[in-house]
Design an enzyme around this catalytic site. Sequence first.
Site, mmCIF file in Angstrom:
data_model
loop_
_atom_site.group_PDB
_atom_site.id
_atom_site.type_symbol
_atom_site.label_atom_id
_atom_site.label_comp_id
_atom_site.label_asym_id
_atom_site.label_seq_id
_atom_site.Cartn_x
_atom_site.Cartn_y
_atom_site.Cartn_z
ATOM 1 C CG ASN A 1 -49.755 85.047 -56.538
ATOM 2 O OD1 ASN A 1 -50.842 85.576 -56.760
ATOM 3 N ND2 ASN A 1 -48.661 85.345 -57.230
ATOM 4 N NE ARG B 1 -57.354 85.375 -55.073
ATOM 5 C CZ ARG B 1 -56.574 84.809 -54.166
ATOM 6 N NH1 ARG B 1 -56.518 83.481 -54.073
ATOM 7 N NH2 ARG B 1 -55.849 85.542 -53.349
ATOM 8 C CG HIS C 1 -65.172 90.472 -56.511
ATOM 9 N ND1 HIS C 1 -64.760 91.665 -55.933
ATOM 10 C CD2 HIS C 1 -64.034 89.793 -56.820
ATOM 11 C CE1 HIS C 1 -63.431 91.696 -55.892
ATOM 12 N NE2 HIS C 1 -62.972 90.579 -56.432
#
Length: 345
Positions: free
Chosen positions: A98, A69, A194
């Site tokens: 973030n 990520r 994912h």
Amino acid sequence: MRSWVVLGVVIGVMFVNFVGQCHGGGGWGLQVGFYKGKCKKNVDIERIVFGVIFSRFRKDPTITPALLRMHFHDCFVRGCDASILLDGSDSEKIAGPNLSVRGFDIIDEVKSAVEKACPGVVSCADIIAIATRDAISLAGGKRYPVQTGRRDGLISRAEDVDIPSPAFTVSEAISAFAAKNLHVSDMVLLLGGHTIGVTHCSNFQYRLYNFQNGKPDRTMNPILANQLRKICPQSATTDNVVDLDQNPLSANVVDNSFYRQIKMGRGVLQIDQELTWDPRTKKIVDWILRPVFDFQTQFGQAMVKLGSVGVLTGTQGEIRKSCRAINNPSAIQASILALLNQNQH
């Protein structure tokens, strides 16, 4: 004064980016094995990075989705220049998307180990790319070759952060990825990230209760929807998490199980589920699920392409001593002001 400094940095980076693009190959572009021969005693940079990641992974396998990520969020803002690592009252770190990014301490640890072996040579941007690849390989993915030679950026602003939302439609997502020169097939493969990791209820809760005209999203498998309502009740005071890959045997493994789940209507995020019925992405998902398709290899190639987005090379940017701060802010500001003065005469 602050706005002039930021403008000057932007002008400088844009100019050097143009120059860098005109000098393809050689020492200007990314290449596998960029650091070979650049450190004393033939230090193996990638081996040092792997050593740290292996040690951290053994203690906490969730570092894989965390680094994956981080890499994505870094590359999607100003390119893969480690701008997400910079501290500051208005840096990318404080932007909403973030705030839940983690793994900064891991990059710090890798940087410290690399600096001891080869000071002032290895960029933080390259460390993110290598560390992410290593974490993916430890989670069952294929170890793909990482191109290196990136340099670290000098700008990090919260206002620049525009990460694709989990609630994006396929059309919106395609446009966002295309802006980074990533094809729709790259997008579908990268969303395959994912296959590991979790998401918060707040990212999909609307699908359970008020997706359209006050009704839940009918494209979600009803059994899954009932299960998720128990984890994410409307009255919840905590933002719980659920696996993105709803196969409990594969939720922490890099494989194509995620695509099988979304084909059964078991996609948690809206963008994930829409991949299975939008004509531009459905055929790609179907192809990925064919026995002849090597997802892990193709996912690695998509990661390499992601890692080439907006990179700084050659004389662009810098090699940071600390991944959290540019080396000499005052000197950078002085050079920018000098450049502006020259342009005015």
